[in-house]
Enzyme design. Structure first.
Site, mmCIF file in Angstrom:
data_model
loop_
_atom_site.group_PDB
_atom_site.id
_atom_site.type_symbol
_atom_site.label_atom_id
_atom_site.label_comp_id
_atom_site.label_asym_id
_atom_site.label_seq_id
_atom_site.Cartn_x
_atom_site.Cartn_y
_atom_site.Cartn_z
ATOM 1 C CG ASP A 66 -8.366 7.379 15.490
ATOM 2 O OD1 ASP A 66 -8.793 6.981 14.395
ATOM 3 O OD2 ASP A 66 -8.313 8.583 15.803
ATOM 4 C CD GLU A 67 -12.042 6.118 11.291
ATOM 5 O OE1 GLU A 67 -13.098 5.581 10.913
ATOM 6 O OE2 GLU A 67 -11.451 7.003 10.642
ATOM 7 N N GLY B 287 0.823 -1.218 0.000
ATOM 8 C CA GLY B 287 0.000 0.000 0.000
ATOM 9 C C GLY B 287 0.853 1.262 0.000
ATOM 10 C CE LYS C 51 -6.787 -0.422 8.863
ATOM 11 N NZ LYS C 51 -5.581 -0.685 8.008
ATOM 12 N N GLY D 295 -0.065 4.894 -1.676
ATOM 13 C CA GLY D 295 -1.091 5.773 -1.131
ATOM 14 C C GLY D 295 -0.469 6.944 -0.373
ATOM 15 C CG PHE D 296 -2.093 10.474 2.699
ATOM 16 C CD1 PHE D 296 -1.200 11.538 2.589
ATOM 17 C CD2 PHE D 296 -2.903 10.405 3.840
ATOM 18 C CE1 PHE D 296 -1.108 12.501 3.593
ATOM 19 C CE2 PHE D 296 -2.829 11.355 4.833
ATOM 20 C CZ PHE D 296 -1.923 12.397 4.717
ATOM 21 C CB ILE D 297 0.067 7.136 5.494
ATOM 22 C CG1 ILE D 297 -1.165 7.997 5.795
ATOM 23 C CG2 ILE D 297 1.028 7.177 6.678
ATOM 24 C CD1 ILE D 297 -2.070 7.436 6.882
ATOM 25 C CG ASN E 75 -9.148 11.569 11.530
ATOM 26 O OD1 ASN E 75 -9.546 10.893 12.474
ATOM 27 N ND2 ASN E 75 -9.854 11.755 10.421
ATOM 28 C CG ASN E 76 -2.118 10.041 9.223
ATOM 29 O OD1 ASN E 76 -0.933 9.919 8.935
ATOM 30 N ND2 ASN E 76 -2.650 9.386 10.254
ATOM 31 C CB ILE F 170 -2.104 -7.397 0.173
ATOM 32 C CG1 ILE F 170 -3.483 -6.800 0.502
ATOM 33 C CG2 ILE F 170 -1.020 -6.326 0.149
ATOM 34 C CD1 ILE F 170 -3.598 -6.294 1.954
HETATM 35 P P1 NAD Z 1 -4.820 5.612 0.910
HETATM 36 O O1 NAD Z 1 -6.234 5.284 0.569
HETATM 37 O O2 NAD Z 1 -4.247 6.922 0.507
HETATM 38 O O3 NAD Z 1 -3.851 4.490 0.333
HETATM 39 C C1 NAD Z 1 -4.137 3.120 0.392
HETATM 40 C C2 NAD Z 1 -3.193 2.413 -0.561
HETATM 41 O O4 NAD Z 1 -3.442 1.001 -0.484
HETATM 42 C C3 NAD Z 1 -3.387 2.816 -2.025
HETATM 43 O O5 NAD Z 1 -2.133 3.032 -2.625
HETATM 44 C C4 NAD Z 1 -4.089 1.615 -2.638
HETATM 45 O O6 NAD Z 1 -3.818 1.452 -4.031
HETATM 46 C C5 NAD Z 1 -3.511 0.490 -1.806
HETATM 47 N N1 NAD Z 1 -4.370 -0.707 -1.788
HETATM 48 C C6 NAD Z 1 -5.701 -0.758 -1.512
HETATM 49 N N2 NAD Z 1 -6.128 -2.033 -1.577
HETATM 50 C C7 NAD Z 1 -5.051 -2.788 -1.886
HETATM 51 C C8 NAD Z 1 -4.859 -4.180 -2.065
HETATM 52 N N3 NAD Z 1 -5.876 -5.039 -1.960
HETATM 53 N N4 NAD Z 1 -3.614 -4.619 -2.354
HETATM 54 C C9 NAD Z 1 -2.573 -3.752 -2.483
HETATM 55 N N5 NAD Z 1 -2.706 -2.427 -2.338
HETATM 56 C C10 NAD Z 1 -3.933 -1.954 -2.024
HETATM 57 O O7 NAD Z 1 -4.735 5.406 2.477
HETATM 58 P P2 NAD Z 1 -3.832 6.088 3.602
HETATM 59 O O8 NAD Z 1 -4.591 7.234 4.164
HETATM 60 O O9 NAD Z 1 -2.454 6.260 3.114
HETATM 61 O O10 NAD Z 1 -3.869 4.942 4.723
HETATM 62 C C11 NAD Z 1 -2.847 3.950 4.798
HETATM 63 C C12 NAD Z 1 -3.075 3.089 6.010
HETATM 64 O O11 NAD Z 1 -3.114 3.901 7.197
HETATM 65 C C13 NAD Z 1 -4.397 2.314 5.986
HETATM 66 O O12 NAD Z 1 -4.161 1.019 6.486
HETATM 67 C C14 NAD Z 1 -5.300 3.109 6.921
HETATM 68 O O13 NAD Z 1 -6.270 2.283 7.507
HETATM 69 C C15 NAD Z 1 -4.297 3.622 7.933
HETATM 70 N N6 NAD Z 1 -4.679 4.867 8.604
HETATM 71 C C16 NAD Z 1 -5.056 5.955 7.866
HETATM 72 C C17 NAD Z 1 -5.389 7.138 8.534
HETATM 73 C C18 NAD Z 1 -5.794 8.373 7.775
HETATM 74 O O14 NAD Z 1 -6.234 9.351 8.407
HETATM 75 N N7 NAD Z 1 -5.631 8.437 6.468
HETATM 76 C C19 NAD Z 1 -5.352 7.180 9.935
HETATM 77 C C20 NAD Z 1 -4.937 6.048 10.645
HETATM 78 C C21 NAD Z 1 -4.611 4.898 9.967
HETATM 79 P P1 TYD Z 2 -12.722 11.864 6.906
HETATM 80 O O1 TYD Z 2 -11.623 12.728 6.361
HETATM 81 O O2 TYD Z 2 -13.567 11.084 5.955
HETATM 82 O O3 TYD Z 2 -12.039 10.934 8.001
HETATM 83 P P2 TYD Z 2 -12.731 9.937 9.118
HETATM 84 O O4 TYD Z 2 -14.148 9.739 8.767
HETATM 85 O O5 TYD Z 2 -11.930 8.698 8.921
HETATM 86 O O6 TYD Z 2 -12.518 10.610 10.430
HETATM 87 O O7 TYD Z 2 -13.682 12.790 7.758
HETATM 88 C C1 TYD Z 2 -13.203 13.553 8.851
HETATM 89 C C2 TYD Z 2 -14.412 14.210 9.506
HETATM 90 O O8 TYD Z 2 -14.960 15.164 8.590
HETATM 91 C C3 TYD Z 2 -15.524 13.259 9.823
HETATM 92 O O9 TYD Z 2 -16.145 13.658 11.038
HETATM 93 C C4 TYD Z 2 -16.489 13.424 8.673
HETATM 94 C C5 TYD Z 2 -16.326 14.878 8.304
HETATM 95 N N1 TYD Z 2 -16.547 15.214 6.879
HETATM 96 C C6 TYD Z 2 -17.429 16.247 6.525
HETATM 97 O O10 TYD Z 2 -18.052 16.903 7.384
HETATM 98 N N2 TYD Z 2 -17.591 16.530 5.198
HETATM 99 C C7 TYD Z 2 -16.946 15.835 4.223
HETATM 100 O O11 TYD Z 2 -17.161 16.124 3.028
HETATM 101 C C8 TYD Z 2 -16.019 14.800 4.599
HETATM 102 C C9 TYD Z 2 -15.276 13.993 3.570
HETATM 103 C C10 TYD Z 2 -15.863 14.531 5.944
#
Ligand code: NAD
Ligand code: TYD
Length: 340
Positions: free
Chosen positions: A130-131, A7, A157, A10-12, A182-183, A59
């Site tokens: 954290d969810e 993965g 998750k 993706g973003f992180i 939340n990132n 995966i």
């Molecule tokens: P993202 O959606 O930006 O990236 C997810 C990546 O996983 C993508 O590159 C996608 O192509 C890849 N992917 C999806 N399904 C796949 C599969 N079956 N096989 C291989 N690759 C696959 O997500 P993110 O925000 O970078 O999050 C990364 C991780 O961090 C996740 O596990 C998420 O649950 C966790 N996380 C995210 C946040 C947040 O706020 N974004 C917070 C806490 C934890």
């Molecule tokens: P999100 O970025 O989807 O993260 P998570 O649901 O995993 O916390 O949403 C962050 C917060 O913002 C959540 O309380 C939902 C709210 N939200 C809105 O109010 N409007 C929107 O368009 C989106 C995408 C989220």
């Protein structure tokens, strides 16, 4: 260290890959399915660096995983691969079950088979959220808090986390879990609150706030979360869970108003829309355990948000193809609103 980063497009995951390659000199192989959220553009500044390679694959596909492992010969597998948007999990949970349950299982099986073959033994790190703890009105969640996920995203998750723990208990796989809050930061797909609001504000599009906008999130910069993951990988005790929460909490409506200030948009763009079903009211993580390993977050929300707005302003090359593509249909379906 040689790392297989699942993965990592993706973003992180790409933030972590960049850090490990450029700041730590690790060898990094990314395995990624390239869903709508995974993009090779995220490697633009390190794709050609020695020590980096990319394999496209899922995966949940044992052959793709075996191929990536053969190429990477990893000391550790770090699993970011996931479907990550709660709203999409409500509309279409299917891929969430497949990637989180089956995908994590396939990776764990491969890791179990390889256990002990690396120089220091193969480690497995599951990136989690954290969810899994659900919503908390007051106080903060520790690693001992009960797991009470509420959406198909967080439930699947949680299932993946439990499977990881079972592989530690049953097979002795040296696995750790790192749960982030939340990132935010550069390279985040604009379905999530902060990049969605930034891009809409920059374009003069409506800013859709769910419900009363008083839901609270605990914001962590992706660079800080990536460093926490590196720390847990290096110093975490196998079988343990480590929370990594950001230093600041903020109600959604305040986040939106700060973005309005930073972009110079009109406050009248705010549109209160129907709330998300089962919407968690507040997330909050205690990070004492990972702080005891020597990590602490470096970026406060206010300064990180300002930098993030600047990044989106300056990197239209990154988001223009998204905003002019399938995303428009997703957006229309989700909000019943158009984009300019
Ligand atoms: P993202 O959606 O930006 O990236 C997810 C990546 O996983 C993508 O590159 C996608 O192509 C890849 N992917 C999806 N399904 C796949 C599969 N079956 N096989 C291989 N690759 C696959 O997500 P993110 O925000 O970078 O999050 C990364 C991780 O961090 C996740 O596990 C998420 O649950 C966790 N996380 C995210 C946040 C947040 O706020 N974004 C917070 C806490 C934890
Ligand atoms: P999100 O970025 O989807 O993260 P998570 O649901 O995993 O916390 O949403 C962050 C917060 O913002 C959540 O309380 C939902 C709210 N939200 C809105 O109010 N409007 C929107 O368009 C989106 C995408 C989220």
């Amino acid at each position: 260290m040689r790392l297989l980063v699942c993965g990592g497009a993706g973003f992180i995951g790409s933030t972590f890959a960049r850090q490990r390659l450029l700041e730590h000199g690790d060898e990094v192989t990314v395995l990624d399915k390239l869903t709508y959220a995974g993009r090779e553009e995220n490697f633009h500044d390190f794709a050609e660096r020695p020590g980096f390679s990319f394999q496209r694959g899922a995966i949940e596909d044992p052959d793709a995983v075996a191929g990536a492992i053969a190429a990477a010969e990893p000391d550790a597998i770090v699993n970011f691969a996931a479907e990550t948007h709660v709203d999409r999990s409500i509309a279409e949970p299917d891929a969430f079950v497949r990637t989180h349950a089956l995908g994590t299982y396939v990776l764990l099986e491969a890791a179990r088979t390889l256990k002990g073959t690396g120089e220091h033994g193969l480690r497995y790190l599951q990136v989690s959220t954290d969810e899994v703890y659900g919503s908390i009105e007051q106080g903060t969640f520790t690693e001992e808090s009960p797991l009470r996920p509420s959406s198909p995203y967080s439930a699947t998750k949680t299932g993946a986390d439990l499977l990881v723990q079972s592989y530690f208990h049953t097979y002795g796989l040296p696995a750790v879990i790192c749960r982030g809050s939340n990132n935010f930061g550069p390279y985040q797909y604009p379905e999530k609150l902060i990049p969605l609001m930034i891009l809409n504000a920059l374009h003069g599009d409506r800013l859709p706030v769910y419900g009363d906008g008083m839901q609270v999130r605990n914001w962590i910069h992706a660079g800080d979360f990536a460093r926490a993951i590196g720390h847990v990988l290096a110093h975490g005790v196998p079988g343990e869970v480590y929370n990594a929460g950001g230093p600041d909490e903020c109600p959604n409506i305040e986040v939106v108003k700060r973005i309005i200030e930073l972009t110079g948009a009109e406050e009248s763009l705010i549109e209160y829309v129907t709330d998300r079903p089962g919407h968690d009211r507040r997330y909050s993580l205690s990070s004492e355990k990972v702080r005891a390993l020597g990590w602490s977050p470096q970026v406060r929300f206010a300064e990180g948000l300002e930098e993030t707005v600047a990044w989106y302003r300056e990197n239209a090359w990154w988001w223009e193809p998204i905003r002019s593509g399938d995303y428009r249909e997703y957006y229309q379906r989700q909000y019943g609103l158009g984009l300019s």
